[in-house]
Structure formats: C-alpha cells, structure tokens
Design a protein around this motif. Structure first.
Motif, PDB file in Angstrom:
ATOM      1  N   GLY A   1       6.703 -43.834  33.439  1.00  0.00           N
ATOM      2  CA  GLY A   1       6.080 -43.067  32.366  1.00  0.00           C
ATOM      3  C   GLY A   1       4.825 -43.762  31.874  1.00  0.00           C
ATOM      4  N   GLY A   2       3.822 -42.970  31.487  1.00  0.00           N
ATOM      5  CA  GLY A   2       2.559 -43.510  30.968  1.00  0.00           C
ATOM      6  C   GLY A   2       1.393 -42.747  31.546  1.00  0.00           C
ATOM      7  N   SER A   3       0.857 -41.787  30.739  1.00  0.00           N
ATOM      8  CA  SER A   3      -0.334 -41.017  31.102  1.00  0.00           C
ATOM      9  C   SER A   3      -0.203 -40.226  32.402  1.00  0.00           C
ATOM     10  CB  SER A   3      -1.565 -41.927  31.155  1.00  0.00           C
ATOM     11  OG  SER A   3      -1.849 -42.413  29.858  1.00  0.00           O
ATOM     12  N   ILE A   4       1.015 -39.793  32.693  1.00  0.00           N
ATOM     13  CA  ILE A   4       1.205 -38.912  33.864  1.00  0.00           C
ATOM     14  C   ILE A   4       0.711 -37.506  33.517  1.00  0.00           C
ATOM     15  CG2 ILE A   4       3.041 -37.660  35.119  1.00  0.00           C
ATOM     16  CD1 ILE A   4       2.418 -40.331  36.380  1.00  0.00           C
ATOM     17  N   THR A   5       0.015 -36.893  34.471  1.00  0.00           N
ATOM     18  CA  THR A   5      -0.404 -35.496  34.349  1.00  0.00           C
ATOM     19  C   THR A   5      -0.134 -34.819  35.696  1.00  0.00           C
ATOM     20  OG1 THR A   5      -2.622 -35.864  35.210  1.00  0.00           O
ATOM     21  CG2 THR A   5      -2.344 -36.138  32.830  1.00  0.00           C
ATOM     22  N   SER A   6      -0.356 -33.515  35.740  1.00  0.00           N
ATOM     23  CA  SER A   6      -0.153 -32.842  37.033  1.00  0.00           C
ATOM     24  C   SER A   6      -1.230 -33.274  38.034  1.00  0.00           C
ATOM     25  CB  SER A   6      -0.147 -31.324  36.849  1.00  0.00           C
ATOM     26  OG  SER A   6      -1.300 -30.924  36.165  1.00  0.00           O
ATOM     27  N   ASP A   7      -2.297 -33.918  37.563  1.00  0.00           N
ATOM     28  CA  ASP A   7      -3.350 -34.383  38.472  1.00  0.00           C
ATOM     29  C   ASP A   7      -3.008 -35.702  39.161  1.00  0.00           C
ATOM     30  OD1 ASP A   7      -4.999 -32.265  37.980  1.00  0.00           O
ATOM     31  OD2 ASP A   7      -5.971 -33.241  36.259  1.00  0.00           O
ATOM     32  N   ASN A   8      -2.216 -36.558  38.491  1.00  0.00           N
ATOM     33  CA  ASN A   8      -1.960 -37.872  39.111  1.00  0.00           C
ATOM     34  C   ASN A   8      -0.511 -38.082  39.573  1.00  0.00           C
ATOM     35  OD1 ASN A   8      -0.554 -38.479  36.732  1.00  0.00           O
ATOM     36  ND2 ASN A   8      -2.296 -39.489  35.781  1.00  0.00           N
ATOM     37  N   ILE A   9       0.352 -37.103  39.289  1.00  0.00           N
ATOM     38  CA  ILE A   9       1.788 -37.333  39.545  1.00  0.00           C
ATOM     39  C   ILE A   9       2.099 -37.556  41.033  1.00  0.00           C
ATOM     40  CG2 ILE A   9       2.473 -34.876  39.668  1.00  0.00           C
ATOM     41  CD1 ILE A   9       4.989 -35.774  37.990  1.00  0.00           C
ATOM     42  N   VAL A  10       1.406 -36.838  41.887  1.00  0.00           N
ATOM     43  CA  VAL A  10       1.715 -36.970  43.321  1.00  0.00           C
ATOM     44  C   VAL A  10       1.301 -38.356  43.823  1.00  0.00           C
ATOM     45  CG1 VAL A  10       1.082 -36.127  45.625  1.00  0.00           C
ATOM     46  CG2 VAL A  10       1.673 -34.506  43.824  1.00  0.00           C
ATOM     47  N   GLU A  11       0.157 -38.805  43.339  1.00  0.00           N
ATOM     48  CA  GLU A  11      -0.361 -40.123  43.732  1.00  0.00           C
ATOM     49  C   GLU A  11       0.654 -41.228  43.381  1.00  0.00           C
ATOM     50  OE1 GLU A  11      -4.312 -40.451  42.151  1.00  0.00           O
ATOM     51  OE2 GLU A  11      -4.038 -42.638  42.049  1.00  0.00           O
ATOM     52  N   ILE A  12       1.189 -41.169  42.166  1.00  0.00           N
ATOM     53  CA  ILE A  12       2.133 -42.226  41.742  1.00  0.00           C
ATOM     54  C   ILE A  12       3.459 -42.092  42.486  1.00  0.00           C
ATOM     55  CG2 ILE A  12       3.232 -43.379  39.753  1.00  0.00           C
ATOM     56  CD1 ILE A  12       0.151 -43.188  39.636  1.00  0.00           C
ATOM     57  N   SER A  13       3.808 -40.859  42.838  1.00  0.00           N
ATOM     58  CA  SER A  13       5.094 -40.693  43.522  1.00  0.00           C
ATOM     59  C   SER A  13       5.050 -41.247  44.940  1.00  0.00           C
ATOM     60  CB  SER A  13       5.536 -39.231  43.518  1.00  0.00           C
ATOM     61  OG  SER A  13       4.628 -38.487  44.261  1.00  0.00           O
ATOM     62  N   ALA A  14       3.876 -41.713  45.366  1.00  0.00           N
ATOM     63  CA  ALA A  14       3.780 -42.397  46.661  1.00  0.00           C
ATOM     64  C   ALA A  14       4.627 -43.669  46.641  1.00  0.00           C
ATOM     65  CB  ALA A  14       2.328 -42.733  46.965  1.00  0.00           C
ATOM     66  N   CYS A  15       4.942 -44.163  45.455  1.00  0.00           N
ATOM     67  CA  CYS A  15       5.845 -45.315  45.359  1.00  0.00           C
ATOM     68  C   CYS A  15       7.260 -44.810  45.655  1.00  0.00           C
ATOM     69  CB  CYS A  15       5.790 -45.938  43.965  1.00  0.00           C
ATOM     70  SG  CYS A  15       7.135 -47.090  43.718  1.00  0.00           S
ATOM     71  N   ASP A  16       7.757 -45.138  46.840  1.00  0.00           N
ATOM     72  CA  ASP A  16       9.016 -44.517  47.290  1.00  0.00           C
ATOM     73  C   ASP A  16      10.253 -45.063  46.581  1.00  0.00           C
ATOM     74  OD1 ASP A  16       9.269 -46.973  48.401  1.00  0.00           O
ATOM     75  OD2 ASP A  16       9.320 -46.288  50.487  1.00  0.00           O
ATOM     76  N   LYS A  17      10.055 -45.990  45.664  1.00  0.00           N
ATOM     77  CA  LYS A  17      11.213 -46.494  44.918  1.00  0.00           C
ATOM     78  C   LYS A  17      11.456 -45.679  43.647  1.00  0.00           C
ATOM     79  CE  LYS A  17      11.205 -51.192  46.626  1.00  0.00           C
ATOM     80  NZ  LYS A  17      10.229 -50.928  47.701  1.00  0.00           N
ATOM     81  N   LEU A  18      10.556 -44.751  43.366  1.00  0.00           N
ATOM     82  CA  LEU A  18      10.693 -43.960  42.139  1.00  0.00           C
ATOM     83  C   LEU A  18      11.637 -42.772  42.326  1.00  0.00           C
ATOM     84  CD1 LEU A  18       7.205 -43.524  40.457  1.00  0.00           C
ATOM     85  CD2 LEU A  18       9.138 -44.907  39.684  1.00  0.00           C
ATOM     86  N   SER A  19      12.441 -42.528  41.298  1.00  0.00           N
ATOM     87  CA  SER A  19      13.341 -41.372  41.326  1.00  0.00           C
ATOM     88  C   SER A  19      12.950 -40.332  40.294  1.00  0.00           C
ATOM     89  CB  SER A  19      14.773 -41.813  41.035  1.00  0.00           C
ATOM     90  OG  SER A  19      15.249 -42.624  42.066  1.00  0.00           O
ATOM     91  N   GLY A  20      11.783 -40.528  39.664  1.00  0.00           N
ATOM     92  CA  GLY A  20      11.353 -39.525  38.706  1.00  0.00           C
ATOM     93  C   GLY A  20      10.335 -40.033  37.709  1.00  0.00           C
ATOM     94  N   PHE A  21      10.091 -39.204  36.687  1.00  0.00           N
ATOM     95  CA  PHE A  21       9.047 -39.501  35.699  1.00  0.00           C
ATOM     96  C   PHE A  21       9.531 -39.178  34.287  1.00  0.00           C
ATOM     97  CE2 PHE A  21       6.955 -38.842  39.706  1.00  0.00           C
ATOM     98  CZ  PHE A  21       5.982 -39.834  39.721  1.00  0.00           C
ATOM     99  N   LEU A  22       8.997 -39.952  33.335  1.00  0.00           N
ATOM    100  CA  LEU A  22       9.260 -39.719  31.907  1.00  0.00           C
ATOM    101  C   LEU A  22       7.884 -39.502  31.274  1.00  0.00           C
ATOM    102  CD1 LEU A  22      11.121 -39.784  29.418  1.00  0.00           C
ATOM    103  CD2 LEU A  22      11.022 -42.267  29.478  1.00  0.00           C
ATOM    104  N   VAL A  23       7.638 -38.283  30.809  1.00  0.00           N
ATOM    105  CA  VAL A  23       6.270 -37.912  30.451  1.00  0.00           C
ATOM    106  C   VAL A  23       6.188 -37.403  29.011  1.00  0.00           C
ATOM    107  CG1 VAL A  23       4.330 -36.395  31.069  1.00  0.00           C
ATOM    108  CG2 VAL A  23       5.751 -37.403  32.863  1.00  0.00           C
ATOM    109  N   GLY A  24       5.181 -37.853  28.280  1.00  0.00           N
ATOM    110  CA  GLY A  24       4.966 -37.440  26.902  1.00  0.00           C
ATOM    111  C   GLY A  24       3.962 -36.302  26.801  1.00  0.00           C
ATOM    112  N   SER A  25       2.720 -36.660  26.387  1.00  0.00           N
ATOM    113  CA  SER A  25       1.714 -35.657  26.003  1.00  0.00           C
ATOM    114  C   SER A  25       1.549 -34.486  26.972  1.00  0.00           C
ATOM    115  CB  SER A  25       0.343 -36.317  25.819  1.00  0.00           C
ATOM    116  OG  SER A  25       0.417 -37.701  25.884  1.00  0.00           O
TER     117      SER A  25
END
Ligand SMILES: O=C(CO)COP(=O)(O)O
Length: 265
Positions: free
Chosen positions: A212-236
């Motif tokens: 979690g931290g400044s995720i948007t629909s523009d950057n979410i795919v890029e960060i999900s390239a980290c294959d150890k992630l099982s999801g996202f916690l998103v605010g704004s």
C-alpha cells in the motif's frame, strides 16, 4: 489477489450507497472470480454494519474489513469495539498497526500483537501494516525498523500455533513515505521487503504480503510485477469505485494473459 480499499475517515452513508451502486452495476464480477481476485472494503466503523447489510442485499462478493479493533474483548472500555462485536455483524477482517494509528493514536507493536492474537483466536483475518519512514530509509535503517515491527508478530504467531491456532496472516507493506504522497515504491523495493518478510523470520504459516502507498490504476500493474505480492491496500485512489474497478480489471487482464499468477490467498 486481495484488493482492499481503506476508506480511512472518509465517505458518508450516501456516498457508500453510490459506491455500491457503481460496483453492483459493473459486469466485472465473473472475470474477477475467474482471475481469483477478491475485493474488500474497509469503512469507518460506524458504517460497518450498514456496509455488510448492503453488500448482502446486493449479493456482491465483497468482504468487509474494519480499520482497527480493541486490545480488549469486552467490558468497561468506553468507546472501544471488540473482536466479538465485529464478528457479530459479519465483518471478516481487520487492519492492524496502520502507520496513521501508530503515529496519531499511539498504537504500539505490542498492541498489534495483542490484537492479532484476539483476531486469530476468533477467526477474524488480520491485515498487519508495517513499513519505514522516509528518514529510516534515508539513514539505511529501513530493514531494522521492519524487523522491529515484524519480529514480535512472528513470535506471537509461533506461540499461537503452539496453542493450535490457525495463523494465516496478511502483512501489508506500507512505507510511510509512500502513503498519500504520490510517490509509489518501486516493484524491486517491494520485492526486496517482501523477500525479507518471508525469509527473515520463522512463520508458522506462510504470510501473504500486500503493498500500500500511492497505488492507482496507472501504476498497479507495474508494482504487481513483484511476484511475492498477494494484493494491495489502497487509500485515496479507491475512494472512487471506478478507480477500484479499473485497477481490478487491469490485474484480471494481466492474470488472464498469464503474465501474473493467481497468487491465491
Ligand atoms: O494508507 C494507505 C492504505 O492503508 C495507502 O494510502 P494511499 O493509497 O492514499 O497512499
């Protein structure tokens, strides 16, 4: 993949109703199910009951998660909300140790452990936040800080396992400098931290990591390239249901193309 929208102290009842209308009108749900994507919403506590009921009425496959819970189960603790209260109304998880609670309300690592203990014993899914400040990172202390936050949680999880408690945890890496700042951590940094989280501790049950931290629909795919992630916690960004749907749809497409595994939770 688990996608959690943390609404923090935002959203009125009317806005929540509008939000659910948008989600319920979306044709996305079969695709999300196929991709193994689950959505959870974390409203202010006064709306938990309303949200659980509305989601049931609309037959939406969405989990409701609280933003905090008491270290006490019940009794003379004015203003507190206990784990049994959350379970009673159909809440299925709770965010613990968010940096805003640590910073503004003095939540300690010990509180996080006590809350985790109560949640796991009762079958409520804990989502435990951790992460370093910008000063920690600049001074090269990021991993020390993360160790201070995660070690007590791992120790407590091991004790719980000895008691026969199921200890599946979600650990949300939320670097403080990335929260609400528009500066998102790089996939490599996220991967480094999650690798440390997996390997730097002895876990009785393999934890799942969220970012979690400044995720948007523009950057979410890029960060999900980290294959150890099982999801996202998103605010704004996910205060807007369209943004949540857009993000979910992007992740579902990448999973469908095969470049991202389902990372079932
Ligand atoms: O704190 C967060 C989620 O818990 C992240 O907040 P933002 O998505 O607004 O950066």
């Amino acid at each position: 993949m688990l996608l959690v929208a943390n609404w923090k102290m935002n959203m009125t009842r009317a806005q929540i109703n509008d939000y659910l209308d948008v989600l319920s009108a979306s044709p996305i749900w079969p695709a999300l199910e196929e991709a193994g994507i689950e959505i959870a919403l974390a409203p202010s506590s006064v709306y938990l009951d309303h949200l659980v009921r509305s989601i049931r009425e609309k037959e939406l496959p969405i989990r409701v998660v609280a933003q905090d819970v008491s270290t006490r189960t019940s009794g003379a603790f004015t203003g507190e909300i206990g784990v049994p209260n959350l379970l009673d109304i159909g809440v299925s998880g709770v965010i613990l140790g968010h940096s805003e609670r640590r910073r503004f309300f003095g939540e300690t690592d010990e509180d996080v452990c006590d809350k985790t203990d109560l949640c796991l014993r009762a079958g409520l899914m804990p989502i435990i936040c951790f992460g370093e400040s910008s000063a920690d990172r600049k001074s090269g202390r990021a991993f020390d800080v993360i160790k201070t936050q995660l070690q007590p949680v791992a120790d407590r999880a091991n004790l719980l396992r000895e008691d026969g408690v199921y200890t599946a945890l979600f650990l949300a890496y939320e670097p403080i400098w990335a929260i609400g700042s528009g500066i998102v951590a790089g996939a490599t940094d996220v991967c480094e931290v999650t690798a440390f989280g997996f390997d730097g501790f002895t876990w009785p049950e393999r934890p799942k990591f969220l970012y979690g931290g400044s995720i948007t629909s523009d950057n979410i795919v890029e960060i999900s390239a980290c294959d150890k992630l099982s999801g996202f916690l998103v605010g704004s960004s996910w205060l807007d249901p369209k943004s949540l749907l857009h993000s979910a749809q992007k992740i579902a497409s990448v999973i469908k193309e095969g470049s991202l595994s389902k990372r079932a939770h």
